[in-house]
Design an enzyme around this catalytic site. Structure first.
Site, PDB file in Angstrom:
ATOM      1  N   ASN A  79      56.869   4.941  50.048  1.00 48.88           N
ATOM      2  CA  ASN A  79      57.160   4.092  51.237  1.00 48.88           C
ATOM      3  C   ASN A  79      56.440   4.736  52.455  1.00 48.88           C
ATOM      4  O   ASN A  79      56.636   4.339  53.531  1.00 48.88           O
ATOM      5  CB  ASN A  79      58.587   3.783  51.381  1.00 48.88           C
ATOM      6  N   MET A  88      56.088   4.904  57.929  1.00 43.50           N
ATOM      7  CA  MET A  88      56.912   4.446  56.911  1.00 43.50           C
ATOM      8  C   MET A  88      57.044   2.863  57.041  1.00 43.50           C
ATOM      9  O   MET A  88      57.097   2.136  58.072  1.00 43.50           O
ATOM     10  CB  MET A  88      58.415   4.928  56.980  1.00 43.50           C
ATOM     11  N   CYS A  89      56.962   2.152  55.716  1.00 46.40           N
ATOM     12  CA  CYS A  89      57.074   0.935  55.689  1.00 46.40           C
ATOM     13  C   CYS A  89      58.583   0.493  55.649  1.00 46.40           C
ATOM     14  O   CYS A  89      58.771   0.879  54.220  1.00 46.40           O
ATOM     15  CB  CYS A  89      56.138   0.616  54.670  1.00 46.40           C
ATOM     16  N   LEU A  90      59.031  -0.195  56.333  1.00 49.36           N
ATOM     17  CA  LEU A  90      60.529  -0.742  56.247  1.00 49.36           C
ATOM     18  C   LEU A  90      60.343  -2.160  56.575  1.00 49.36           C
ATOM     19  O   LEU A  90      59.942  -2.537  57.752  1.00 49.36           O
ATOM     20  CB  LEU A  90      61.465   0.000  57.097  1.00 49.36           C
ATOM     21  N   ASP A 122      57.677  -2.359  47.453  1.00 46.44           N
ATOM     22  CA  ASP A 122      57.327  -2.409  48.712  1.00 46.44           C
ATOM     23  C   ASP A 122      56.473  -1.303  49.579  1.00 46.44           C
ATOM     24  O   ASP A 122      56.555  -0.965  50.565  1.00 46.44           O
ATOM     25  CB  ASP A 122      58.595  -2.502  49.612  1.00 46.44           C
TER      26      ASP A 122
END
Ligand SMILES: [Zn+2]
Ligand SMILES: [Zn+2]
Ligand SMILES: [Zn+2]
Ligand SMILES: [Zn+2]
Ligand SMILES: [Zn+2]
Ligand SMILES: [Zn+2]
Ligand SMILES: [Zn+2]
Lengths: 154, 600
Positions: A79, A88-90, A122
């Protein structure tokens, strides 16, 4: 002005009760929109021994727009993008998902959770995500190796 | 009053034309005319006042923008339930979302919805994500609003100096009407600039002055703000220790003096992780072992570095000396293995006594220890004669011990006196480091407790040995030269004597010749007629000797030849003596060249 007030309040909060495994610094004391967080890897994860520098940038119209999270320390994680930005992919940080009532404290807690339990569906690094799903041992080896190489400084 | 008003704002709201001069229309009573005029006048004035108020308000707005209640500092404590989840302040103009009843400031929810949807204020509830909108009766109950408006806040101009603390509901009024630090127009209407309300009566303050402490130029009206907020020489409160400091010094104060700043323990480089306030650091340092060790270890490290560099230097020196030493050993051992019976020169170079000693070390060492040996304890003697240590080691050592006091004596000693008879130095004669427990077979042993470090003593010993070798060499060569001189002197004397003897022999031969001659002539006179022939025969040689010659003549001839043989022998003797004695003879030259080589 109101945004500053809120950031100041959050900073005060977070300094009096820092979230687990995190220490917060302002690289530039007069700029409260850029935070530097040092996060200890969550215990019993492959990142447990690492110290990760995370840059939190708060936009001008925070809290109406989400903060940006980027890893300054390289980390082998599905991620986190494996480039200079270390973004960071949140889900929570996506513009359409962001809720102004969210606090940085919550964001950091989520970052730590994602470190402990990567979310390959994700992912930004699909290669790492594939490996995480199909060959967990190799993934853990790589992750530990990176911790050893990049996240042990100081 | 009305005149001044009408002139002051004529441009903004011109009075109705001809309000005074216009003649009243005919056919109406005077009283109604008057009433009408009054009404018009009243209306005009109301218009003017309304306009005046509006412009005043507009200007006031420019001078003092509306207060953002979310940016205020609250004095009174407030319940967490009164806090807007978005701005984290007590709610300002709270609204309830339809359906979910979540409550936000009106401005906060508007901003949330407009930030990502340009179409207008609509969207989800930021808290529960339900589709939401503001209903017609969104405002919350009056009770909640009253509670919120009763919270006491600091005047938004508190940074500029206003000390007022007011209810939040009255803040706007405070700013627009009362606050001495809010801005109003300058009293001088031609100036057009603004001034603090409290300074209004001081007249126009818009002339330049310069700050007394920082020399900066600014309008007088801004000087106070400058002192309070900008001047680098102003006094501020440290927000950590709340002591008064000059703004200029605050960085330094933080770094150097502020007792509230967390500073790491001085033992941090050694691993102390303690961070305590500067004021409490002393207490920690008193108990912290690492902090106490810090300076000691630092000093030690410095000393170690010094020693290391010195050690490197000494090691290099030692290397050089060792190679030199090995070379010397080689030369000496080569000398020793040369012809063993080469007379006096060999004895001088390699002392026979040390050779004997080297073969009989085991048994004689202890007995001779008090004579010249190093004070090596018996347990160490074994290692001194380890099998791998070459026998020349002992030889070299004993022949190279310092002899500064013995040198002159050896020079005056008889020429063939062997060197080992010269006294070996007693332990007390040796340089101090060699008197320590030094073992030549393991020159790098660190047991030597010399004050100059572990390697100094062997080095010192080597050095002294080198020196003494040099001395020895000088002495040997001096002795050799002396011997040389003596030799040639002897040979010269011998030569002289031989020459004398030869001369004497020559004399004898001549005498004998004369006797022979006399005898021959007597013989000739006796045998007169044939005598002359016989004499001639003798003169031409014995080979022609005929039977006619007498026996006496034969005897004389024999004597002559014997004498000649003797003379030749003498000459040979002299020749041989000269050959042995001459410095240019091959044997001697070799001796000298060997001597020369050992001198290297
Ligand atoms: Zn709000
Ligand atoms: Zn809701
Ligand atoms: Zn005020
Ligand atoms: Zn003025
Ligand atoms: Zn100044
Ligand atoms: Zn301070
Ligand atoms: Zn300490």
């Amino acid at each position: 002005m109101a945004a500053n007030k809120r950031i100041m309040k959050e900073l005060g909060d977070i300094n009096s009760q820092p979230p687990a495994g995190c220490t917060i610094n302002l690289p530039n004391e007069s700029d409260i929109n850029n935070w530097e967080v040092t996060m200890q890897g969550p215990p019993e994860s492959v990142y447990a021994d690492g110290h990760f520098k995370i840059h939190v940038s708060l936009p001008k119209d925070y809290p109406f727009k989400p903060p940006g999270i980027s890893f300054k320390t390289k980390i082998y994680h599905p991620n986190v993008s494996n480039d200079d930005r270390g973004a960071m992919c949140l889900g929570m940080l996506r513009p359409d998902e962001w809720k102004p009532p969210n606090k940085i404290k919550d964001v950091l807690a989520l970052v730590r959770t994602v470190l402990a339990a990567p979310q390959p569906d994700d992912a930004v690094e699909t290669g790492i995500a594939e490996q995480f799903k199909n060959d967990k041992a190799a993934f853990e080896n790589n992750a530990r190796d990176w911790v050893e190489r990049y996240a042990k400084g100081a | 009053m009305s005149d001044s008003n009408s002139t002051g704002h004529s441009s903004l709201s011109p009075p109705p034309p001809g309000s005074r001069r216009s003649p009243s229309p005919g056919g109406t009573s005077v009283s109604t005319q008057i009433a009408l005029r009054n009404m018009r006048r009243l209306e005009a004035r109301r218009n003017m006042e309304e306009n005046h108020y509006l412009t005043q308000k507009a200007r006031n707005c420019n001078l003092n923008p509306p207060v953002d209640l979310r940016a205020l500092d609250y004095v009174s404590k407030y319940d967490d339930n009164l806090v807007c989840p978005i701005c984290r302040c007590p709610l300002v103009d709270p609204v309830l979302l339809m359906d979910c009843d979540h409550c936000f400031c009106r401005e906060c929810i508007r901003q949330t919805w407009t930030t990502y949807s340009p179409l207008g204020p609509k969207g989800d509830c930021p808290t529960c994500r339900m589709p939401a909108k503001l209903g017609p009766r969104a405002s919350t109950s009056k009770i909640l609003v009253n509670i919120l408006d009763d919270l006491v806040v600091k005047c938004p101009k508190s940074e500029n100096g206003c000390k007022s603390e007011i209810k939040r509901g009255e803040v706007q009024d405070h700013i627009t009407i009362y606050c001495g630090y809010a801005m109003v127009e300058c009293k001088d209407s031609g100036c057009g600039q603004s001034v603090r309300r409290k300074d209004y009566d001081l007249g126009c303050l818009h002339y330049n002055v310069s700050c007394e402490s920082c020399q900066q130029n600014m309008p007088k009206a801004e000087l106070e703000t400058h002192w309070q907020l900008q001047c680098p020489d102003r006094q501020v409160k440290c927000d950590l220790c709340s002591s008064l400091i000059y703004y200029r010094d605050r960085e330094e104060h933080r770094k150097e003096a502020c007792p509230a700043v967390n500073v790491p323990c001085p033992g941090a480089p050694l691993g102390c992780t303690n961070k305590s306030r500067r004021a409490h650091l002393d207490i920690h340092v008193k108990g912290c072992v690492l902090a106490k060790l810090g300076p000691v270890l630092d000093a030690q490290k410095q000393r170690m570095d010094e020693q290391e560099s010195a050690h490197k230097l000494i090691n290099r020196k030692l290397e050089i000396l060792e190679t030199g030493f090995t070379a010397m050993q080689d030369i000496l051992s080569a000398n020793r293995s040369g012809p063993p019976d080469n007379g006096s020169t060999e004895t001088l170079i390699v002392p026979s006594r040390s050779r004997a000693e080297s073969t009989a070390t085991d048994s004689t060492r202890i007995a001779s220890a008090d004579d010249y040996d190093f004070p090596v304890p018996p347990s160490n003697r074994g290692s001194a004669i380890e099998p791998e240590s070459p026998p020349t080691t002992n030889t070299t050592r004993s022949s190279t011990t310092p002899r500064t006091t013995a040198t002159p004596r050896s020079l005056t000693s008889p020429p063939l006196r062997p060197a080992p008879q010269a006294p070996f130095p007693r332990p007390t004669d040796l340089p101090p480091p060699t008197t320590t427990d030094f073992d030549l077979a393991s020159p790098f042993s660190t047991t030597a407790p010399g004050a100059d470090g572990p390697y100094s003593s062997p080095l010192h010993h080597l050095l002294s040995m080198h020196e003494s070798l040099r001395d020895e060499m000088a002495r040997v060569s001096a002795a050799l030269t002396e011997l040389d001189g003596r030799h040639s002197m002897q040979i010269l004397n011998e030569n002289l004597r031989t020459r004398d003897e030869i001369a004497y022999l020559g004399g004898q031969v001549a005498g004998m010749g004369r006797q022979v001659h006399w005898l021959t002539s007597a013989q000739l006179q006796r045998q007169t007629p044939g005598g002359s022939a016989a004499a001639r025969e003798v003169g031409t040689g014995a080979s022609a000797g005929g039977g006619g010659a007498g026996g006496s003549v034969e005897g004389a001839v024999n004597a002559m030849s014997t004498a000649a043989t003797a003379l030749r022998g003498a000459a040979r003797v002299v020749n041989v003596g000269g050959g042995q004695g001459s410095p240019t003879s091959p044997g001697m030259r070799r001796g000298v060249s060997e001597e020369g080589r050992t001198k290297l």
